[in-house]
Design a protein around this motif. Structure first.
Motif, short mmCIF file in Angstrom:
data_model
loop_
_atom_site.label_atom_id
_atom_site.label_comp_id
_atom_site.label_asym_id
_atom_site.label_seq_id
_atom_site.Cartn_x
_atom_site.Cartn_y
_atom_site.Cartn_z
N VAL A 265 11.20 -0.10 2.44
CA VAL A 265 11.33 -1.49 2.03
C VAL A 265 12.12 -1.55 0.74
N SER A 266 13.02 -2.52 0.63
CA SER A 266 13.78 -2.69 -0.61
C SER A 266 12.83 -3.08 -1.73
N THR A 267 12.92 -2.37 -2.87
CA THR A 267 12.05 -2.72 -3.98
C THR A 267 12.46 -4.06 -4.59
N ARG A 268 13.72 -4.43 -4.41
CA ARG A 268 14.17 -5.65 -5.07
C ARG A 268 13.95 -6.90 -4.24
N LEU B 162 2.44 2.14 -7.07
CA LEU B 162 2.56 1.25 -5.92
C LEU B 162 3.56 1.79 -4.91
N TYR B 163 4.69 2.28 -5.41
CA TYR B 163 5.72 2.79 -4.51
C TYR B 163 5.56 4.28 -4.21
N ASN C 213 11.24 3.77 10.56
CA ASN C 213 10.98 2.92 9.40
C ASN C 213 11.76 3.46 8.20
N GLY D 6 11.94 -6.95 -1.27
CA GLY D 6 10.67 -6.98 -0.55
C GLY D 6 10.84 -7.12 0.95
N ARG D 7 12.04 -6.83 1.45
CA ARG D 7 12.25 -6.88 2.90
C ARG D 7 12.58 -5.47 3.41
N GLY E 214 0.85 -1.19 0.00
CA GLY E 214 0.00 0.00 0.00
C GLY E 214 0.87 1.22 0.00
N ILE F 288 3.73 0.26 -11.16
CA ILE F 288 4.80 0.10 -10.17
C ILE F 288 5.07 1.44 -9.49
N ALA G 240 14.06 -1.05 -13.85
CA ALA G 240 15.01 -2.06 -13.41
C ALA G 240 14.28 -3.38 -13.10
N LEU G 241 13.07 -3.28 -12.57
CA LEU G 241 12.32 -4.48 -12.20
C LEU G 241 11.73 -5.19 -13.41
N GLN H 83 24.88 -3.13 -5.38
CA GLN H 83 23.79 -3.74 -6.14
C GLN H 83 22.56 -2.83 -6.15
N GLU I 259 3.74 1.60 1.03
CA GLU I 259 5.13 1.32 0.68
C GLU I 259 5.24 0.04 -0.14
N ALA I 260 6.45 -0.33 -0.43
CA ALA I 260 6.68 -1.49 -1.29
C ALA I 260 6.13 -2.76 -0.66
N PRO I 261 5.88 -3.79 -1.49
CA PRO I 261 5.39 -5.04 -0.94
C PRO I 261 6.40 -5.67 0.01
N VAL I 262 5.90 -6.12 1.18
CA VAL I 262 6.76 -6.86 2.10
C VAL I 262 6.32 -8.30 2.00
N LEU I 263 7.26 -9.20 1.71
CA LEU I 263 6.90 -10.60 1.50
C LEU I 263 6.62 -11.30 2.82
#
Lengths: 555, 334
Positions: free
Chosen positions: B79-82, B54-55, B76, B84-85, A216, B51, B37-38, B292, A218-222
């Motif tokens: 979150v890494s776009t690549r 979304l971000y 906070n 997802g963490r 939402g 995308i 890039a994605l 990276q 922010e980016a998707p968190v898996l």
């Protein structure tokens, strides 16, 4: 000086001790393998971490590579080809109208968590994909479901809302799953060989909240499932993942097929291509992918094995018809006759690369041996240019810099070779180099402002539409032409319910394309992998359906 | 002393705020974006737009920044776009690796640099001295990545004495309670894992430590030269202070003041050098991840990592200043 020695000597001794120990450690390792101490760990260098361990959210090669070991889909491929073959489904029947697929499942298979693989599990997976919501519908996650199915059960995005072909899945008995479609989708069976459509344990998906992708603002968190609990039916079970470092898999003792000699797989992450090669040379890894063409000879002569995949890609020179210089087909034919593809391939592309005649590689069903071809003939090229009144043709040649794609390892070299060919027939080339992303791609695909340019594509599964549909299925800035007859021919071919009729229709479309000549397919470059000398039986596949339980290690 | 700490901490706030603004603008000025890039070469414009939506990249920059700052204040980092963490998780997972590497690099730099510099100064004009000067000049001028490459090519690829990549042999089974692999092995009594981690550290630490080593050697040399000629040393000698006590109490202690400052300043250099060194040795620390992230245009990681590194750097420098105060009584009264 004495004092200096006092300081330096211990250092020197320590250094010697260090290296001495290291050398003897290494020798011990080597000796152990030489005396038949069975090596059963396979270390493969990946260029990056997997994006996720849940293959439904995967669309890149490194993620697929790991998923192929853990998961299986209903459909696999015939080894070494792109053709569909039974996997978790032993056979399938397609209704005459192309709207109903009945899959007869392999029995006695269970997921890594002990859950039975049956028709209910199949339906659970299909329904899961179709009911992705919110952030899971992002193209960076569920790319392939969107691409193949065309939409979701419901979506906030108008183009995806209820627009999918998938209608329902029914488990008529534990070993039979019936998939119903709203309209025909002949590439379905081929597409099901993609890791994205792997069968996953319904129990584990629910237990570890696989669909709990938060997002939402922010980016998707898996969710936990995608980072720590992938559960499939494949020959290897997930053991651990240290992001940035390695993914470790262990042999699945309950696998329904051959467990094989490799008991442990380590995907170690080495992002730099040179570092991957050096890691192999230093003996730190057993093999790696995407070997640079420049490294192939050096590695082979040093005793490493080079394994080539059959190409599943195409490199082409596009000729933009929005550019007035290129609207006359005779000019495009002249350019085609001016290019010496054979020497282009010999000079700039990896050994084993084939010259292309179609916009699809020969491994794809709709490839046509009888398309119009344009042999290397500089005199004919000059004559055609004169005929078209373009003897003094000047044209922009766009090419990308600082990029290496599997179908185009060295764009600058390809540009140089083609430019020389064009100059030889009197064409003046105006070089327009640009950085690959975003400038180059944006200009080629988003604007009409370009002349001739280099681009290509690596296919996903055995489906002609996956190539020519992507290129010529609709009007596009990249090509700058509008040919409703061709668009219709490709679209009609896509929805032929009968496989043979479809292949024939695609073959005809491929001939039509080469008649129109929107561009020149140049080559199908061969992707290479490299391995230590004692690695045997690596199952190279054009679509990278490579599972490591068939590999053996030994002399 | 307390006032010094408080004042410096208060100064940190506007500094970091300014840095966050600069970083935010910088990553958005980079060509392309995470979407391209994605999605690769066949990205449809619609997919790119989605995308970006979304971000939140489609919102006005000021609105994006205030949102980002609001999240930052809650700890906070995005979150890494690549991957997802969360960025903070990614950082914490890799930071021990980089700390381990920089500590070893610093140990090499200090452990070799100080004795070498001292020796050169005490034997001013000798062969040892001129040799040291030449070596330290070389150390500063050879680019870190080139030295890294050279060391790796020679000792890993050609001679096979050391591993060429990573932190641990991929086939080694080891547990990591702390994330510091050398320490982990000692704690869990898996000494072979500890040794293996050391072997993986040697080459990158040598490469990374080369510049600090050269600088520390030179500073030590000039500082010892200066102190040797100082009046108080002459006085102490005239008063009959023994050679050993003179060396340890007077010369070394006084000469160490500028050296300790220099060591503090090296931390920033080490962290920036880690980006190249870790990339060459495929060493999974924050440096290679940052490299990276540049490649993948992972905005959140670029912003977050550099901010966290800046905070770490500021804290280390503050600690150095405090320790300076402990060495030098004159600092305490300020």
């Amino acid at each position: 000086m004495k004092t200096f020695l006092r300081v330096a000597a211990p250092g020197a001794v320590l250094a010697l001790a260090l290296t001495g120990c290291a050398a003897s450690d290494r020798d011990a390792d080597a000796a152990q393998t030489e005396t038949g101490g069975a090596r059963d760990t396979f270390v493969f260098a990946a260029s990056s971490d997997p994006a996720s361990l849940d293959p439904a959210f995967a669309n890149d090669g490194e993620t697929f590579r790991v998923a192929r070991q853990i998961f299986e889909g209903l459909v696999g491929t015939v080894p070494g080809t792109a053709d569909p073959a039974p996997l978790l489904a032993e056979s399938w029947d397609v209704a005459d109208d192309g709207l109903e697929y009945t899959f007869h499942l392999k029995e006695g298979v269970s997921f890594h968590d002990g859950t039975d693989f049956d028709a209910d599990a199949v339906c659970f997976n299909f329904d899961r994909w179709n009911n992705f919501t919110g952030v899971m519908q992002s193209e960076s996650l569920s790319y392939y479901w969107q691409k193949v199915n065309g939409g979701f059960a419901s979506s906030d995005v108008p183009g995806l809302d209820g627009t999918g072909k998938y209608e329902s899945c029914e488990a008529t008995d534990p070993a039979t799953a019936v998939i119903r479609l709203a309209s025909p989708l002949p590439e379905l069976v081929s597409a099901l060989s993609l890791p994205s459509f792997s069968m996953q344990s319904p129990t584990a998906l629910e237990k570890y909240d696989a669909d709990g992708v938060s997002g939402g603002e922010e980016a998707p968190v898996l969710p936990e499932y995608a980072t720590a609990h992938p559960t499939g039916t494949g020959p290897y079970v997930f053991e651990s993942w240290s992001p940035g470092e390695q993914v470790v898999l262990a042999s699945n003792p309950d696998y329904w097929g051959e467990t094989g000699q490799i008991k442990k797989i380590v995907f170690t992450v080495i992002s730099d291509a040179t570092a991957r090669r050096q890691a192999l040379q230093a003996g730190d890894i057993d093999g790696y992918d995407l070997v640079g063409p420049a490294d192939v000879d050096a590695l082979a002569s040093a005793g490493f094995q080079i394994v080539n995949r059959d190409p599943f890609n195409v490199l082409y020179l596009a000729m933009n018809q929005a550019n007035p210089e290129l609207t006359d087909v005779r000019v495009r034919q002249a350019i085609a006759h001016a290019i010496d593809k054979k020497s282009l391939v010999a000079q700039t592309l990896p050994e084993g690369t084939e010259v292309a005649t179609n916009f699809v590689p020969p491994a794809v069903d709709g490839w046509n041996a009888d398309v119009p071809t344009y042999d290397y003939d500089p005199e004919k090229a000059k004559a055609l240019l004169a005929e078209a009144g373009k003897s003094n043709l000047t044209i922009d040649f766009n090419y990308p810099t600082n990029v290496s794609r599997p179908y185009m390892p060295t764009p600058e070299q390809v540009f140089t070779a083609i430019s020389a060919d064009l100059a030889a027939v009197g064409i003046t080339v105006n070089p327009v180099p640009e950085p690959w992303s975003p400038e180059y791609l944006d200009r080629m695909q988003g604007t009409p402002d370009h002349g001739i340019h280099l681009l290509g594509w690596t296919g996903d599964y055995n489906d002609t539409y996956n190539f020519i549909g992507v290129f010529f299925g609709a009007p596009a800035n990249e090509w700058g032409f509008d040919d409703p007859a061709l668009f219709k021919a490709i679209g009609d071919a896509r929805y032929q319910a009968d496989k043979e009729a479809q292949t024939a229709a695609y073959a005809a479309a491929n001939a039509q394309i080469m008649e129109l000549l929107p561009g020149i397919p140049l080559a199908h470059p061969v992707p290479s992998l490299a391995f230590k000398a004692d690695i045997h039986g690596y199952p190279a596949s054009p679509v990278q359906d490579e599972v490591y339980n068939v590999i053996t290690i030994g002399d | 002393m307390t006032r010094l700490v408080l004042r410096r901490t208060a100064l940190l706030v506007p500094t970091l705020l300014g840095l966050s603004i600069l970083l935010f603008l910088w990553v958005r000025a980079l060509p392309g974006g995470p979407a391209t890039a994605l999605l690769g070469e066949r990205a449809t414009p619609e997919a790119v737009d989605r995308i970006n939506a979304l971000y939140g990249f489609d919102r006005p920059v000021l609105q994006q920044y205030t949102g980002y700052l609001g999240q930052l204040l809650q700890g906070n980092f995005g979150v890494s776009t690549r991957t997802g963490r969360p960025v903070l998780d990614e950082f914490l997972a890799r930071f021990p690796a980089t700390i381990e590497l920089t500590i070893l690099a610093l140990v090499i730099a200090v452990g070799v640099g100080i004795p070498l510099g001292y020796l050169a100064a005490r034997r001013q004009g000798s062969l040892v001295d001129s040799g040291t000067v030449v070596v330290s000049l070389l150390g500063v001028t050879i680019p870190v990545f080139f030295l890294a490459f050279l060391l790796k090519w020679l000792f890993a690829v050609q001679l096979g004495w050391f591993p060429s990549a990573g932190r641990q042999d991929p086939t080694m089974v080891a547990t990591h309670p702390t994330g510091f692999y050398v320490l982990d092995g000692l704690l869990t009594r898996e000494f072979d894992a500890s040794w293996d981690a050391v072997m993986h550290l040697v080459l990158p630490a040598l490469a990374l430590g080369s510049i600090p080593l050269a600088i520390i050697t030179r500073i030590t040399r000039s500082s010892v030269l200066e102190v040797q000629g100082a009046d108080y040393v002459r006085t102490a000698r005239a008063k009959g202070l023994g050679r050993v006590r003179l060396r340890n109490r007077v010369i070394l202690r006084n000469a160490m003041l500028p050296v300790s400052t220099t060591i503090g300043l090296q931390v920033g250099l080490l962290l920036s050098g880690a980006v190249l060194t870790e990339t060459v040795f495929a060493y999974p620390g924050i440096g290679s991840f940052l490299a990276q992230a540049v490649f993948n245009l992972d905005y959140a990681v670029l912003q977050g990592f550099i901010l966290i590194i800046a905070i770490v750097y500021a804290v280390v420098n503050l600690a150095v200043d405090v320790s300076y105060g402990l060495i030098d009584p004159r600092m305490r009264t300020r």
